[in-house]
Design a protein around this motif. Structure first.
Motif, PDB file in Angstrom:
ATOM      1  N   GLY A  53       8.083   2.884  -7.085  1.00  0.00           N
ATOM      2  CA  GLY A  53       6.934   2.536  -6.259  1.00  0.00           C
ATOM      3  C   GLY A  53       6.115   1.412  -6.853  1.00  0.00           C
ATOM      4  O   GLY A  53       5.730   0.460  -6.152  1.00  0.00           O
ATOM      5  N   TRP A  54       5.844   1.488  -8.155  1.00  0.00           N
ATOM      6  CA  TRP A  54       5.036   0.438  -8.792  1.00  0.00           C
ATOM      7  C   TRP A  54       5.761  -0.906  -8.795  1.00  0.00           C
ATOM      8  O   TRP A  54       5.146  -1.948  -8.514  1.00  0.00           O
ATOM      9  N   VAL A  55       7.046  -0.887  -9.104  1.00  0.00           N
ATOM     10  CA  VAL A  55       7.817  -2.142  -9.136  1.00  0.00           C
ATOM     11  C   VAL A  55       7.837  -2.793  -7.760  1.00  0.00           C
ATOM     12  O   VAL A  55       7.625  -4.010  -7.621  1.00  0.00           O
ATOM     13  N   ALA A  92       0.831  -1.211   0.000  1.00  0.00           N
ATOM     14  CA  ALA A  92       0.000   0.000   0.000  1.00  0.00           C
ATOM     15  C   ALA A  92       0.860   1.255   0.000  1.00  0.00           C
ATOM     16  O   ALA A  92       0.568   2.233  -0.713  1.00  0.00           O
ATOM     17  N   GLY A  93       1.937   1.244   0.794  1.00  0.00           N
ATOM     18  CA  GLY A  93       2.819   2.406   0.872  1.00  0.00           C
ATOM     19  C   GLY A  93       3.483   2.717  -0.455  1.00  0.00           C
ATOM     20  O   GLY A  93       3.594   3.894  -0.850  1.00  0.00           O
ATOM     21  N   ASN A  94       3.902   1.698  -1.172  1.00  0.00           N
ATOM     22  CA  ASN A  94       4.544   1.922  -2.468  1.00  0.00           C
ATOM     23  C   ASN A  94       3.552   2.411  -3.522  1.00  0.00           C
ATOM     24  O   ASN A  94       3.904   3.219  -4.387  1.00  0.00           O
ATOM     25  N   ILE A 140      -2.567   7.195 -15.401  1.00  0.00           N
ATOM     26  CA  ILE A 140      -1.484   6.860 -14.465  1.00  0.00           C
ATOM     27  C   ILE A 140      -0.142   6.976 -15.178  1.00  0.00           C
ATOM     28  O   ILE A 140       0.067   6.375 -16.233  1.00  0.00           O
ATOM     29  N   THR A 141       0.751   7.747 -14.596  1.00  0.00           N
ATOM     30  CA  THR A 141       2.061   7.992 -15.189  1.00  0.00           C
ATOM     31  C   THR A 141       3.093   7.004 -14.664  1.00  0.00           C
ATOM     32  O   THR A 141       3.183   6.767 -13.452  1.00  0.00           O
ATOM     33  N   PHE A 142       3.872   6.463 -15.586  1.00  0.00           N
ATOM     34  CA  PHE A 142       4.981   5.582 -15.218  1.00  0.00           C
ATOM     35  C   PHE A 142       6.271   6.220 -15.746  1.00  0.00           C
ATOM     36  O   PHE A 142       6.474   6.313 -16.961  1.00  0.00           O
ATOM     37  N   ASN A 143       7.107   6.680 -14.842  1.00  0.00           N
ATOM     38  CA  ASN A 143       8.391   7.270 -15.221  1.00  0.00           C
ATOM     39  C   ASN A 143       9.443   6.914 -14.166  1.00  0.00           C
ATOM     40  O   ASN A 143       9.182   6.105 -13.268  1.00  0.00           O
ATOM     41  N   GLN A 144      10.628   7.529 -14.260  1.00  0.00           N
ATOM     42  CA  GLN A 144      11.708   7.152 -13.343  1.00  0.00           C
ATOM     43  C   GLN A 144      11.410   7.502 -11.897  1.00  0.00           C
ATOM     44  O   GLN A 144      11.981   6.903 -10.978  1.00  0.00           O
ATOM     45  N   GLU A 145      10.483   8.464 -11.669  1.00  0.00           N
ATOM     46  CA  GLU A 145      10.117   8.815 -10.289  1.00  0.00           C
ATOM     47  C   GLU A 145       9.087   7.842  -9.705  1.00  0.00           C
ATOM     48  O   GLU A 145       9.163   7.473  -8.531  1.00  0.00           O
TER      49      GLU A 145
END
Length: 693
Positions: free
Chosen positions: A413-415, A324-326, A404-409
């Motif tokens: 968290g998603w991984v 949940a935190g990630n 939903i954005t997936f980038n280096q920032e």
């Protein structure tokens, strides 16, 4: 809880009782000195003189008996050597078997002598500590300084078993020579690393190493786990119980450690960019990174207490909270909220199960596997520390799915959320809750044993057995020889645990705080500093941090296999502190322009020396700490964890506060507290140096 003097007497070899240190008599003398000094009938100088003479007499009695027994063993080995020489001319399988058993019998008697020396060394350390405590005088410092390095030192005979090494070598060599080598002749001197199958030789080696504090790579690496061990030996071996041991459950605990360390450091290369994306200053990365450590201060306590009843429950809770935190950490980008990001990191810290992972090794792994499990725990932490930044360096992609954005920032968290979800599934399927003892104290206690060994990389729960050597007498002024049951109980709060700390323990905790503070400053501000001075990209920062993490195991191999066997722990401790000081000093921006070689070399020196320092620091801490801090929830391991975690929190807060002054001054401002604390730790170590003997 049985008082130390009674335990010492119970462990004594009956026929040698008259040759042991008379701990009971000396304890009475210390109490007598205290009463006489308080009444004015005796001054400190006369008490010091009288007690020194008594100690010298006691040590001489021990040493002369030890030399006598050593001579008898040497004579028996000499006779067996003659028989072995005759068998080489006329080989006889049955006689070789008898000869091997005869050598084993001598080996068992040698083991008894090593236990004799070890118990006297423990009693001597304890009575010195008692004198210092009761009379408020640094007697240990005086006694060790005047006796340890004297050419006629008998103290070295007791603490380093000078002379017994030759007997240990003779038994090991001859039993090794009599083993079946499939027709080839291999001596222990030709191949010292050759494994010896004879259990007597292994037991002798373990007892000898424990007495001299000599070590090897696995042992030194395991020290970072801060597993305190049973220092009062027993001549009788107790077979380790394997009823509670489940290999897959152990692997899952190590996997949890590995993933948590990745989770901690995967955001370091990109935290400054993420904070700027949300409209904050880049130095807010200190708060982002430190939020996890702040929450860990609390999670170390409640999860440690929860693990008294279950291991599966805390691990499931930890995985869910981390998942949940990630997710919250990653979603903060799209909702454009620094608050959501910080809450996500706090949740990750609240899910820290490192205390549970260590507790599982302590309670459920048999002694003959525990050293390897502890070393595995430290290795998993080190690899996670290296893999975290390296993984962040690989996540240099950008795309969107719906809104939903997936980038280096956000990808870190998603991984990590996906990895924790997969871990949770595996945990649910394969973890086995160990059986609990229903008829004992709810806080697990380890049985007394002759074996073995210790340690870790940022403790929260001690993994080894309690250290009877360091057990403090808390009997107060009562007339009874045994301390009251109340005074022997584990500390029931952090405040009561703190009251049990001696000056030596406080100094070691200060050193631990210092090294964790210096390492956190180096790691957490690396992205901001290198971007400002050198224009490094996220990938470059990731490679630098990963390389630092990868030095942990090679450094421990060198120190554990060689340096720790050449020098005393206190010597390595002092030198490592000085090298950390030099690393910090060289990191300052005194020269313009600030160069990449200066930063990289200084950072490497600081990190490596701090890593070496951590191992010896925790080793010494386990020896000087009271055994009341070796058990219960509020134990010495928890104290050191809190010290280390607090250091990380303060370091990350320092980075954020220094950011208000400007990035140009960030490096020097954050390094200044590190330098001051390092100088203070060196001075404090000098003041307590002889108490670490």
């Amino acid at each position: 809880m049985v008082e130390f003097g009674k335990k010492l007497k119970e462990r004594q070899i009956q026929e040698w009782q008259g040759f042991y240190l008379n701990y009971k008599l000396m304890k009475k003398k210390v109490k007598q000195y205290t009463t006489q000094i308080e009444s004015g009938a005796l001054d400190h100088r006369n008490a010091l003189k009288d007690f020194s003479r008594m100690l010298d007499t006691q040590i001489e009695k021990i040493v002369l008996f030890m030399l006598e027994q050593q001579g008898l063993l040497a004579s028996r080995i000499s006779q067996l050597n003659k028989q072995q020489d005759s068998l080489q001319e006329e080989p006889d399988i049955s006689k070789i078997s008898d000869l091997r058993e005869a050598y084993r019998e001598v080996g068992r008697d040698l083991l008894k002598l090593l236990f004799f020396v070890e118990m006297n060394a423990i009693g001597l350390r304890k009575i010195l500590k008692k004198f210092d405590k009761r009379l408020r005088y640094k007697f240990t410092d005086y006694y060790v300084k005047t006796r340890a390095n004297h050419p006629y030192s008998q103290l070295q005979q007791v603490f380093k078993h000078v002379g017994l090494g030759a007997v240990v070598g003779a038994i090991s060599r001859n039993l090794g020579d009599l083993q079946d080598r499939q027709g080839s002749y291999l001596s222990i001197y030709d191949q010292p690393a050759l494994p010896l199958q004879d259990p007597v030789v292994d037991a002798i080696k373990a007892a000898s190493d424990r007495l001299t504090h000599s070590t090897h790579f696995l042992n030194f690496l395991a020290q970072h786990a801060f597993i305190m061990h049973e220092e009062l030996p027993s001549a009788a071996e107790e077979p380790p119980s394997e009823e509670r041991y489940h290999f897959m459950s152990l692997l899952l605990n190590l996997a949890s450690t590995f993933l948590y360390m990745i989770n901690t450091y995967i955001i370091v290369p990109t935290a400054d960019d993420y904070s700027m994306s949300l409209g904050a200053a880049p130095t807010v990365c200190g708060v982002i990174i430190g939020a996890m450590a702040i929450a860990q201060i609390f999670s170390s306590v409640y999860l440690s207490a929860w693990s008294n009843k279950s291991y599966f429950g805390p691990l499931v809770f930890s995985s869910l909270v981390l998942c949940a935190g990630n997710v919250m950490y990653a979603m903060a980008y799209d909702v454009n909220s620094i608050a959501v990001l910080l809450i996500g990191r706090l949740l990750c810290g609240l899910g820290s199960a490192r205390a549970v992972n260590r507790r599982y090794i302590s309670d459920c792994v048999p002694l003959n596997y525990r050293m390897q499990a502890s070393a595995g725990f430290v290795s998993a932490s080190a690899l996670g520390m290296a893999c975290g930044p390296a993984l962040a360096g690989l996540l240099q992609i950008k795309f969107k799915i719906y809104e939903i954005t997936f980038n280096q920032e956000t990808l870190p968290g998603w991984v990590m959320a996906v990895l924790w979800l997969l871990y949770l599934v595996l945990l649910w399927i394969t973890f086995r809750e160990p059986a609990r003892d229903t008829d004992v104290d709810p806080i697990p206690q380890e049985p007394n044993t002759e074996e073995q060994v210790s340690l870790e990389n940022g403790p929260a729960q001690p993994l080894l057995l309690k250290s009877i050597e360091n057990e403090e007498d808390e009997e107060g002024d009562e007339e009874s020889e045994e301390a009251s049951e109340e005074s022997r109980r584990p500390a029931n709060s952090l405040a009561s645990a703190y009251r049990l700390l001696t000056p030596s323990v406080k100094v070691q905790l200060l050193i631990y705080f210092m090294l964790k503070y210096a390492m956190e400053i180096l790691l957490s501000e690396s992205s901001v500093v290198t971007t400002y001075y050198f224009g490094w990209t996220t990938s470059t920062v990731s490679i630098f941090l990963a390389c630092l993490g990868l030095t942990v195991l090679p450094v421990n191999i060198v120190v554990g296999s060689y340096i720790s066997n050449m020098f005393e722990d206190r010597q390595i401790l002092m030198v490592s502190e000085i090298v950390v000081f030099l690393g910090i000093l060289f990191s300052f921006n005194f020269i313009v322009p600030y160069s990449v070689p200066q930063y990289v070399v200084a950072g490497l020196v600081m990190f490596v020396s701090a890593e070496v320092l951590e191992g010896v620091n925790l080793s010494l801490l386990s020896r000087v700490m009271s055994s009341r801090l070796s058990r219960g929830t509020y134990n010495g391991g928890l104290l050191s964890t809190e010290a280390g975690t607090l250091a990380r929190v303060v370091a990350d807060a320092t980075i954020t506060l220094a950011g208000f002054v400007g990035e140009s001054k960030l490096l020097n401002i954050t390094l200044l507290p590190s330098l001051v604390i390092c100088i203070a730790s060196i001075v404090a170590t000098s003041c307590t140096y002889n108490s670490l003997y």
